[in-house]
Design a protein around this motif. Structure first.
Motif, mmCIF file in Angstrom:
data_model
loop_
_atom_site.group_PDB
_atom_site.id
_atom_site.type_symbol
_atom_site.label_atom_id
_atom_site.label_comp_id
_atom_site.label_asym_id
_atom_site.label_seq_id
_atom_site.Cartn_x
_atom_site.Cartn_y
_atom_site.Cartn_z
ATOM 1 N N ASP A 374 0.836 -1.208 0.000
ATOM 2 C CA ASP A 374 0.000 0.000 0.000
ATOM 3 C C ASP A 374 0.865 1.250 0.000
ATOM 4 O OD1 ASP A 374 -2.361 -1.411 -0.019
ATOM 5 O OD2 ASP A 374 -2.630 -1.362 2.153
ATOM 6 N N SER A 377 2.783 1.927 -3.442
ATOM 7 C CA SER A 377 1.968 2.038 -4.661
ATOM 8 C C SER A 377 1.003 3.214 -4.630
ATOM 9 C CB SER A 377 1.190 0.733 -4.886
ATOM 10 O OG SER A 377 0.300 0.477 -3.813
ATOM 11 N N VAL A 378 1.143 4.077 -3.638
ATOM 12 C CA VAL A 378 0.270 5.254 -3.564
ATOM 13 C C VAL A 378 0.434 6.109 -4.823
ATOM 14 C CG1 VAL A 378 -0.159 7.414 -2.335
ATOM 15 C CG2 VAL A 378 0.257 5.304 -1.064
ATOM 16 N N ARG A 385 -0.878 -0.687 -9.430
ATOM 17 C CA ARG A 385 -1.049 -0.881 -7.986
ATOM 18 C C ARG A 385 -1.370 -2.343 -7.690
ATOM 19 N NH1 ARG A 385 -1.975 2.579 -3.723
ATOM 20 N NH2 ARG A 385 -3.223 1.766 -2.000
#
Length: 540
Positions: A374, A377-378, A385
């Motif tokens: 998380d 991959s923002v 993502r």
């Protein structure tokens, strides 16, 4: 035959598209990938073929007068005309300068019986068209699927497309929706021939030309080239020839067509995966996130619990060695708490603690991995993502067991007795012996002074007894003090051993997390970065 030389920009963009296709597999929309692959194959084939010839296709619907216009430009009655639908079932080709065109016509899949050459005797006045391959395509709205497919194929392969429109259907929705809206950026290699202009008055023709220009601009053709023509009266034929001859003379139509195709495809890919979404994405997992993952996994597998157990067991075992013996001997008359803890095989117990922690906390291991994915991959496109999360979970099934095995391998041999414990134990037993000797001396001196042999008269010396008593008490105190000091030393050693164990366990957890989580994630991040770099290169 001369192969086509591309300018450096086109070669670099084709190379970039190759990387986009390679890196976008499984990420980019399959339809876009297929189109990109087809474009690369087409570009490779076209660039290897004759650069001395320009392929110009006449495309249009049924009744537009396309074949009549083809005959008018060639000056020969080569393509059949009529009212039967469809008028043109097979592609016809007229070549100005036939030498070296064989491979190109084969690539275009033009049947030999439909290939026509403008002989030199017939080329009088048409020298500016030398190098032209003029194609009369099947009607794109043909009721015959074969002809329709052939028209679509050749429209995509031609270097320059002349759309032949008639006054009645020039704004036909199907034509504009299916073809014209795809021409954005293809202005330099697209011409619109408004045919059958002889059916219109001068005012009607002017109004229709204005309307067609406006329509084309609204559909993305920024600089439309519209030429009114009439195959019946010959009106505009020379003007159309001039437009075509200009493209033929520049010998750049094929390059321009490929550049336009690349630009259109790049826009579609960028719309699918906007470049801006890649700006905030990292190219690797930073040290803070690596440490965060390692800490979370350590908690998940119970490293602190193993450290606590090790320290407690280490200190408890030391009681059997370095504690003051008298309390320990008296303690044998009480129930042994160690037996209730079943600490006979300490190494096995610690291993069981580690194993149980990993097995019980598999969900926390998954949560730690999820948190890392998380974090890195923002801001990414949802497809990338998802790919990062998939990479992070690529070893999800093996990760808990691998951690278990690695931690079990470092479970300390807590039944090992340090050398200084043995030395301390000897010292304490010397004190025990000294205390026993002192008690015996006092007993003899107090209760049997007259029975002491002459050789041991000192034992019966009443004046020495106070000093013996004092030394006996001192030995007892020294033994008790050494027992307390020994316990302190043991506790310090246990704390250091715990730190060493936890440090080693964390090192192993970090190594496992790097191999099984971080490296797959970084491979995906590198792929993501390379994909968008290639996409930027593709945009030129």
């Amino acid at each position: 035959m001369t192969t086509m030389t591309t300018k450096p920009g086109l070669a670099a963009r084709l190379s970039a598209l190759t990387k986009v296709v390679e890196l976008g597999a499984g990420r980019l929309d399959k339809k876009l990938l297929d189109e990109a692959t087809e474009l690369l194959l087409q570009a490779g084939d076209r660039l290897k073929l004759s650069s001395e010839h320009t392929v110009v296709a006449l495309a249009g619907g049924t009744g537009s007068g396309k074949s009549s216009l083809f005959n008018a430009i060639s000056g020969l009655d080569l393509s059949p005309t009529g009212v039967r639908r469809p008028t043109t079932a097979r592609t016809h080709a007229c070549v100005w300068g036939f030498d070296g065109t064989g491979p190109l016509l084969d690539w275009l899949q033009i049947q030999e019986r439909h290939r026509f050459s403008r002989a030199s005797a017939l080329d009088k006045g048409d020298g500016q068209l030398h190098g032209l391959i003029l194609l009369d395509l099947p009607d794109h709205d043909s009721i015959r699927a074969l002809a329709d497919t052939e028209a679509d194929r050749l429209i995509g392969m031609a270097d320059l497309v002349v759309w032949v429109l008639d006054p009645q259907k020039y704004a036909d929705a199907s034509t504009h929706r299916r073809y014209v809206t795809e021409l954005a950026g293809h202005d330099a290699v697209t011409v619109f021939a408004l045919n059958q202009s002889d059916r219109l008055t001068t005012e009607e023709l002017a109004e229709l030309v204005i309307d067609l220009n406006d329509l084309l601009r609204r559909e993305g053709v920024e600089h439309p080239s519209v030429v009114p023509t009439s195959a019946v009266t010959g009106r505009g034929i020379e003007s159309l020839k001039s437009v075509i001859s200009a493209a033929v003379g520049r010998r750049r139509a094929a390059i321009q067509k490929l550049e336009a195709d690349l630009a259109r495809l790049e826009r579609r890919i960028s719309e699918s995966m906007p470049l801006g979404e890649a700006l905030s994405a990292p190219s690797s997992v930073d040290e803070a996130r690596r440490m965060g993952l390692a800490d979370a996994l350590c908690d998940a597998v119970g490293v602190p619990a193993v450290g606590d157990a090790m320290e407690s067991v280490y200190a408890e075992r030391s009681n059997r060695w370095v504690g003051w013996p008298y309390p320990r001997w008296f303690g044998k008359f009480r129930s042994d708490p160690l037996k209730s803890l079943r600490l006979d095989d300490v190494g096995k117990e610690v291993r069981n603690i580690a194993t149980a922690a990993v097995s019980a906390q598999s969900a926390e291991v998954a949560n730690a991995v999820q948190a890392l994915a998380d974090g890195v991959s923002v801001g990414m496109h949802r497809v990338w993502r998802s790919a990062v999360h998939k990479a992070a979970r690529s070893n999800a099934r093996k990760l808990p067991q691998t951690l278990t095995d690695d931690l079990a391998a470092v479970a300390p041999p807590l039944d090992r007795v340090p050398a200084w414990w043995t030395l301390l134990r000897v010292w304490q037993y010397v004190l025990v012996l000294a205390f026993v000797v002192g008690l015996a001396w006092l007993a003899v001196g107090l209760f049997m002074p007259d029975q002491v042999p002459p050789a041991l008269e000192l034992l019966g010396d009443s004046e020495a007894l106070p000093w013996v008593g004092l030394m006996t008490v001192a030995v007892l105190g020294l033994g008790a003090l050494s027992g307390v000091a020994s316990r302190n030393f043991v506790e310090l050693g246990a704390a250091r051993e715990r730190e060493r164990l936890e440090r080693e366990m964390r090192r192993r957890v970090a190594a496992v997390s790097t191999t099984m989580v971080v490296e797959p994630v970084e491979a995906e991040l590198t792929r993501h970065q390379a994909f968008y770099t290639a996409l930027r290169d593709l945009s030129g």
